[in-house]
Scaffold this motif. Structure first.
Motif, PDB file in Angstrom:
ATOM      1  N   GLY A   1       7.920   4.856   3.008  1.00  8.80           N
ATOM      2  CA  GLY A   1       6.559   4.807   3.779  1.00  8.80           C
ATOM      3  C   GLY A   1       6.005   6.119   3.611  1.00  8.80           C
TER       4      GLY A   1
ATOM      5  N   ALA B   1       0.078  -1.947   6.316  1.00  8.24           N
ATOM      6  CA  ALA B   1       1.312  -2.144   5.557  1.00  8.24           C
ATOM      7  C   ALA B   1       2.132  -3.405   5.904  1.00  8.24           C
TER       8      ALA B   1
ATOM      9  N   ILE C   1       1.109  -1.115   0.737  1.00  8.97           N
ATOM     10  CA  ILE C   1       0.259  -0.483   1.935  1.00  8.97           C
ATOM     11  C   ILE C   1      -1.172  -0.762   1.205  1.00  8.97           C
TER      12      ILE C   1
END
Length: 293
Positions: A108, A252, A267
């Protein structure tokens, strides 16, 4: 006589030492906080319209004589449409099981950095569209160009519309170096023990290699600029000169893909950027050759 047993003889039983993995560093998004950002909301159209009223002119009148002509108030519109930008990766179950270095948090972070660079570069790309470009290919950045820009933003003619304050100078790191060289103006003996230590901007550069403001504008270094043939576009501008329509903030998602036996991470950010007024900013094209002295 037997030979000495060295590391080459027992390589299979040696413990492998791996240092903590490091991230590739990124400047992230610099421009987003320097322009006019308009957030979207549920139910909003993905195209933003920014209308603007025209101005009027006052004329001399003669007592007892009718004003010859009424004027019209008109409007003009600047629009920007949001489009999707995405980052998509697949982490296989086998990968996640065989390493402790990669996990969802690490993925992430890397994905977020990529999206931030995308936003920043889209905004930076608008600089070359300003009505006036100062400098040029292979031109060395110098204080005079920034002084010219900051003096013209309030409007150079009585018919010019002044650019709203505050003002920003967004420059490449190599442009910063050239300006710093201008401000220091050092000779080989300038920092001799008997010489007084400089003050003001020169002192800030010598001590911290930074200066927060210059000629009435905030100085921000952004190396996300696209460099073409050792040249890059910076700008001196009003935040109101650029519209950033942040229609859908970062979204996300994570889902298991059974067929690929892994987790798909994605995302998405839906946004648009546009120049609102090309006279409220001055582009500066300067050389970015890496210095050696």
């Amino acid at each position: 006589m037997p030979g000495a047993i060295g590391t080459a003889n027992i390589g299979d039983v040696q413990a492998k030492i791996i240092a903590p993995v490091r991230y590739t560093l990124s400047m992230g998004t610099v421009m987003e906080r320097l322009v006019r950002r308009i957030p979207g909301a549920q139910g909003n159209d993905d195209t933003l319209n920014q209308p603007k009223w025209s101005s009027l002119t006052a004329y001399d009148a003669t007592e007892g004589v009718a004003v010859a002509q009424s004027q019209l108030i008109t409007d003009a519109n600047v629009s920007v449409s949001a489009t999707e930008s995405a980052v998509d990766i697949l982490l296989t179950k086998k990968l996640l099981r065989t390493t402790n270095a990669m996990n969802f948090r690490v993925a992430g972070k890397i994905m977020g950095d990529a999206m931030n660079r995308k936003v920043d570069r889209d905004l930076l790309a608008l600089f070359s569209g300003f009505d006036t470009i100062l400098g040029g290919a292979s031109t060395t950045a110098a204080l005079g160009y920034y002084l010219a820009a900051i003096s013209r933003l309030p409007g150079t003619l009585h018919t010019s519309e002044p650019a709203p304050m505050p003002y920003h100078h967004v420059i490449h790191g190599m442009h910063f170096r050239d300006i710093a060289d201008d401000l220091l103006a050092l000779s080989s003996s300038a920092l001799a023990a008997t010489a007084p230590f400089p003050d003001g901007a020169s002192r800030s550069i010598l001590e911290d290699y930074t200066f927060g403001r210059l000629l009435g504008g905030r100085v921000v270094v952004d190396n996300n600029m696209t460099v073409t043939s050792t040249n890059a576009y910076g700008a001196t501008f009003s935040p109101e000169s650029i519209l950033f329509y942040d229609w859908m903030p970062l979204d996300a998602t994570m889902e298991l893909d059974q067929g690929l036996r892994g987790w798909r991470l994605m995302i998405v950010r839906d946004f648009g950027v546009v120049e609102y007024d090309g006279t409220w900013g001055y582009a500066q094209r300067f050389d970015t050759t890496v210095p050696t002295s």
